[in-house]
Design an enzyme around this catalytic site. Structure first.
Site, PDB file in Angstrom:
ATOM      1  N   ASP A 459      -6.654 -19.799 -18.131  1.00 12.42           N
ATOM      2  CA  ASP A 459      -6.681 -19.728 -16.501  1.00 12.42           C
ATOM      3  C   ASP A 459      -6.099 -18.279 -16.333  1.00 12.42           C
ATOM      4  OD1 ASP A 459      -6.425 -19.823 -13.569  1.00 12.42           O
ATOM      5  OD2 ASP A 459      -5.870 -21.869 -13.836  1.00 12.42           O
ATOM      6  N   HIS A 460      -6.751 -17.212 -15.742  1.00 12.71           N
ATOM      7  CA  HIS A 460      -6.238 -16.090 -15.741  1.00 12.71           C
ATOM      8  C   HIS A 460      -5.525 -15.942 -14.225  1.00 12.71           C
ATOM      9  CE1 HIS A 460      -5.581 -11.903 -16.143  1.00 12.71           C
ATOM     10  NE2 HIS A 460      -6.775 -11.690 -16.745  1.00 12.71           N
ATOM     11  N   ARG A 461      -5.277 -17.107 -13.401  1.00 12.20           N
ATOM     12  CA  ARG A 461      -4.449 -17.021 -12.398  1.00 12.20           C
ATOM     13  C   ARG A 461      -2.992 -17.124 -12.801  1.00 12.20           C
ATOM     14  NH1 ARG A 461      -6.370 -22.485  -9.125  1.00 12.20           N
ATOM     15  NH2 ARG A 461      -6.298 -23.017 -11.138  1.00 12.20           N
TER      16      ARG A 461
END
Lengths: 489, 400
Positions: A459-461
């Protein structure tokens, strides 16, 4: 009402129109400020969690203020409209045709608002537990033949309070032909109903051949054959004459020949919801790493000879699981989750290691609690137990929620790599490909080696490329040479 | 409020033939034996277009219902519909927590309620407000429970009607027990119990019927089949007409058009006469329709078809009687004005009674549980009162 010298302003507060409601939306006002209203005149439509209902005016008087515009959601107990009421009720019976306003000196109704806890979820009497939203309709519609179109559209069918009060003059009496019997649901049995539903055959078009015109399995199958026959020949008389030729929208749900329509429910439904939620909330990044795992395969062969591992099933997945636990200690951001509500990133001390398992019910992701604390033998045992329990359909709900990272073993299907979708709420998922004997660079020459591809989505968040890459590299390092784990713990 | 039957000297039930003589009549008469063709067809004297049809058997039972008596029945139905509408409005205005409307069931309730003698005893569910009206209930008493103002609305012995039973079907046991008491007393009163189609699925109702049949108790089971058990259609739990179940218990039964007030009066009179003369229980299925929601907290559009509502609107119990009265010249303006005035007055009385109801004190909750005081309860009450007192600010006059 006799003229009085004074007027009093009365507030009307939104009552609890159902049982246990905390708020309602004002859909529409039927009056404007300055309007004169009678007692019980409908002043607004209000939508609660249960129904759209009409609000009858509690007073006869003049509307002096609408506190909230239409479209507003109002808490129960909040004032919504104020009336100027002429004088006080004298207790007498009003003259015929005039409604006594019967005002009280206190505000109408016990002020419910103060007692209602702020975040109480209304549990509505008669409706049981809250139903899941967005699924199939909870009740099938009873489709009735069109009735005599004599009356005005009874669309809303809400209790229009005053409208229901009969005028003693029978002007509106429009007797329909008597003796008209209401259509019943076609008679059949539950298994046959299910069959028909699964096949998309509406029972109300069928003529039952069973006792008492009961629709039997044979009837449904015959109807299906009729549809399929007519779909093929397109002209021969179908066994569902009215249904098959009418532009009934339900026709769209009939399977054409060669199709099977499967209701979406259970694990399939949950999987779909989870995947959609994940795919459209967490920006996925996927990285691949292909490595020579021959030393790991050698290690597995050695372990199998060891007494401590007697009877224990150790596979490449076991080593991958251990490697993931070790690598997570060095890269904790992958063992975390995104809490949108609190705007916080939650990092977990324990690795609750989820293992995607194909079960007869569908995809389940049970997890091993605090996997990082388990020795390799225990981890191996846990993995075996976990998948066996899942395949037997005995996984407890507790073991299905609360995972922090997931491994999916696509190698068992002979697959090398893929872009896995995150289990919702988790920061990373690792797909483990098949171990293949491949020509590979080994000690400056080409040799036949055991090669495997790892696919990591994160999850690149909350995980940047750097942490994701380092984590994947760490896992790869251990699998390439298990002894390297010594440098990491 | 009128408590008597609609007739001058309402003891006319006694003139009815003995039950044995009635069997075998055409059209929906009692069928303790195997069902016969046509037996499921409800007894109907006034059809939905307001035409009075002669009936071989039941005409005799309502021979005394002349024009003024029909007008009184009509007035009753208008008034109770108005009571119902006013109470619904009061709920929407926040004055009642909940209200179970009877809209559409006026004929079943008035027709049966007006057949009763004052010494008969009624055990009803929560929807029989029109029956309570027939019994002469004080209007505000109907609302007490729904306003959350009292645990119970009235003293049952003042009007010989128990307060509404909320537990589905439990009142049928109470009625059967009461009827067994009547047997022991050697009296000729009858216990009448009202319940819905949904209640017939309850064990209580079935147990009550077993006991009623075993003891041949003078009880009338009056089932208003209003087609909906909250959101479940009657067809779901009754694949044959509900009336057909009763003969299995050894109880004769009859289906009646529940929107035909005259037919309801006739079949109830017959059942009462049977009970009074030692003939035991009767099961009446009044086929009617709940035009409104189950309660004000319900939205029937979620589960039922608007067409169905339309079909039943065409069979409205008030409209058909109005048409019949009109065809006989009994619906003149003087009369309709008087009916309207009466309905308005009753609605005003109901509203005033509701709004002027005194709020009970918190400690009143202790008052109606035990018939005699006991120290244990007194101690609880004492504690509770001291707890409540802790919320009032202490007097200010002491030293500061």
């Amino acid at each position: 009402m006799t003229a009085t010298t004074s007027t009093t302003v009365r507030e009307f507060r939104l009552p609890d129109l159902g049982e246990g409601l905390t708020e309602s939306e004002i859909v529409q006002w039927h009056v404007a400020e300055g309007d004169t209203v009678e007692l019980n005149q409908i002043i607004a439509d209000v939508e609660t969690a249960k129904a759209v209902v009409e609000l009858p005016s509690p007073y006869a008087g003049v509307v002096v203020r609408l506190h909230e515009p239409a479209g507003t959601t109002v808490d129960v107990g909040a004032p919504i409209v104020s009336f100027a009421v002429a004088g006080e009720y004298d207790g007498g019976v009003p003259a015929a045709g005039e409604h006594g306003p019967a005002v009280r000196a206190v505000l109408p109704g016990p002020s419910v608002a103060d007692e209602v806890p702020a975040k109480r979820e209304p549990n509505l009497v008669g409706y049981g537990a809250a139903i899941e939203k967005g699924g199939r309709p909870q009740r099938r519609h009873r489709v009735l033949p069109p009735s005599t179109p004599a009356m005005a559209p009874a669309g809303s069918a809400q209790v229009a309070v005053m409208a229901q009060i009969p005028s003693p003059v029978p002007a509106a009496v429009a007797p329909a032909p008597s003796g008209r019997v209401l259509a019943e649901r076609p008679r059949s049995t539950p298994p046959v109903r299910k069959l028909a539903r699964d096949l998309g055959i509406p029972l109300d078009g069928l003529q039952g051949t069973g006792p008492g015109a009961l629709i039997t399995r044979a009837d449904v199958l015959a109807a299906l054959a009729g549809i399929e026959g007519s779909a093929g020949a397109s002209s021969s008389a179908p066994s569902l004459p009215s249904q098959a030729s009418s532009p009934d929208p339900r026709q769209a749900a009939h399977p054409a020949a060669g199709q099977t329509r499967i209701p979406i429910r259970g694990v399939r439904k949950h999987t779909a919801a989870a995947m959609v939620a994940s795919a459209f909330t967490a920006p996925h990044v996927t990285e691949f790493l292909t490595i020579d795992v021959t030393p790991t395969i050698d290690l597995l062969a050695e372990l199998k000879q060891t007494r401590a591992f007697e009877g224990i099933r150790v596979t490449p997945l076991t080593i991958v699981a251990k490697a993931v636990c070790i690598a997570l200690q060095r890269n904790p951001s992958l063992n975390s989750s995104w809490d949108e509500a609190t705007q916080e990133i939650v990092q977990y001390a324990d690795v609750n290691l989820g293992i995607a398992a194909a079960t007869p019910r569908g995809l389940l992701v049970p997890h091993i609690r605090a996997a990082q604390s388990l020795a390799l033998a225990d981890l191996a045992r846990s993995l075996t137990a976990l998948t066996e329990t899942a395949r037997a359909g005995k996984t407890s709900p507790a073991d299905l929620s609360g995972g922090t990272i997931t491994i999916t073993n696509i190698g068992v299907f002979g697959i090398d790599a893929g872009t896995p979708i995150l289990n919702p709420g988790e920061a990373a998922i690792l797909a483990v490909g098949a171990v293949r004997r491949m020509p590979w660079e080994y000690q400056d020459a080409v040799a036949l080696r055991s090669v495997l591809t790892l696919s990591l989505s994160f999850d690149h968040r909350l995980v940047d490329g750097e942490q994701g890459s380092r984590f994947l590299a760490d896992v790869g390092t251990i699998l390439r040479n298990p002894a390297m784990a010594l440098t990491m713990v | 409020m009128a408590q008597d039957g609609i007739l001058p000297g309402s003891g006319s039930e006694e003139r009815v033939e003995a039950p044995g003589e009635t069997a075998g009549q055409t059209g929906g008469t009692v069928h303790p034996g195997p069902s016969r063709p046509g037996a499921d067809e409800p007894v109907q004297l006034i059809d939905s277009s307001g035409v009075r049809h002669p009936h071989d058997h039941y005409d005799a039972l309502v021979a005394d219902v002349d024009g003024p008596a029909l007008q009184k029945l009509y007035e009753d139905m208008v008034v109770v519909r108005r009571i119902d509408a006013e109470a619904t409005a009061l709920q929407r205005q926040g004055e009642l927590a909940l209200w179970p409307p009877l809209l559409g069931q006026e004929a079943a309730q008035i027709g049966s309620g007006r057949a009763l003698r004052s010494d008969d005893f009624v055990f009803s569910s929560y929807r029989e407000n029109a029956v309570a009206y027939c019994r002469g209930v004080d209007l505000a008493d109907i609302l007490r429970v729904w306003r959350g103002n009292a645990s119970s609305g009235w003293d049952p012995y003042t009007i010989n009607m128990a307060t509404p039973q909320v537990i589905i079907g439990a009142q049928t046991l109470h009625a059967t027990g009461y009827a067994m008491g009547i047997l022991n007393d050697g009296a000729d009163a009858v216990a009448v119990t009202y319940f819905g189609d949904g209640a017939t699925s309850q064990g209580d109702v079935n147990e009550a019927m077993v006991f009623a049949a075993s003891y041949q108790a003078p009880v009338v089971f009056f089932c208003q089949n209003n087609h909906w058990a909250i959101s479940e259609p009657v067809g779901l739990q009754a694949h044959v007409p509900i009336a057909r179940r009763a003969p299995g218990f050894g109880i004769p039964s009859v289906r009646v058009d529940g929107n035909d007030v005259l037919a309801c009066l006739a079949v109830t009179r017959e059942a009462l006469a049977r009970a009074r003369s030692g003939g035991g229980p009767t099961f009446i299925e009044a086929v009617t329709y709940r035009m409104g929601p189950h309660t004000t907290a319900d939205d029937p559009t979620r589960y039922r078809d608007a067409n169905e509502l339309e079909d039943w609107a065409a069979r409205d119990p008030l409209a058909r009687l109005a048409t019949l009265l009109d065809s006989r010249g009994l619906l003149e303006a003087d009369y309709t004005d008087a009916v309207k005035a009466k309905a308005d007055a009753v609605a005003a009385e109901l509203r005033e009674g509701c709004l002027s109801m005194p709020e009970p004190a918190p400690s009143d909750v202790f008052r109606h549980v035990y018939s005699e005081p006991n120290s244990w309860l007194e101690r609880q009450q004492d504690h509770y009162e001291r707890y409540l007192a802790s919320f009032t600010p202490a007097p200010q006059e002491g030293p500061r």
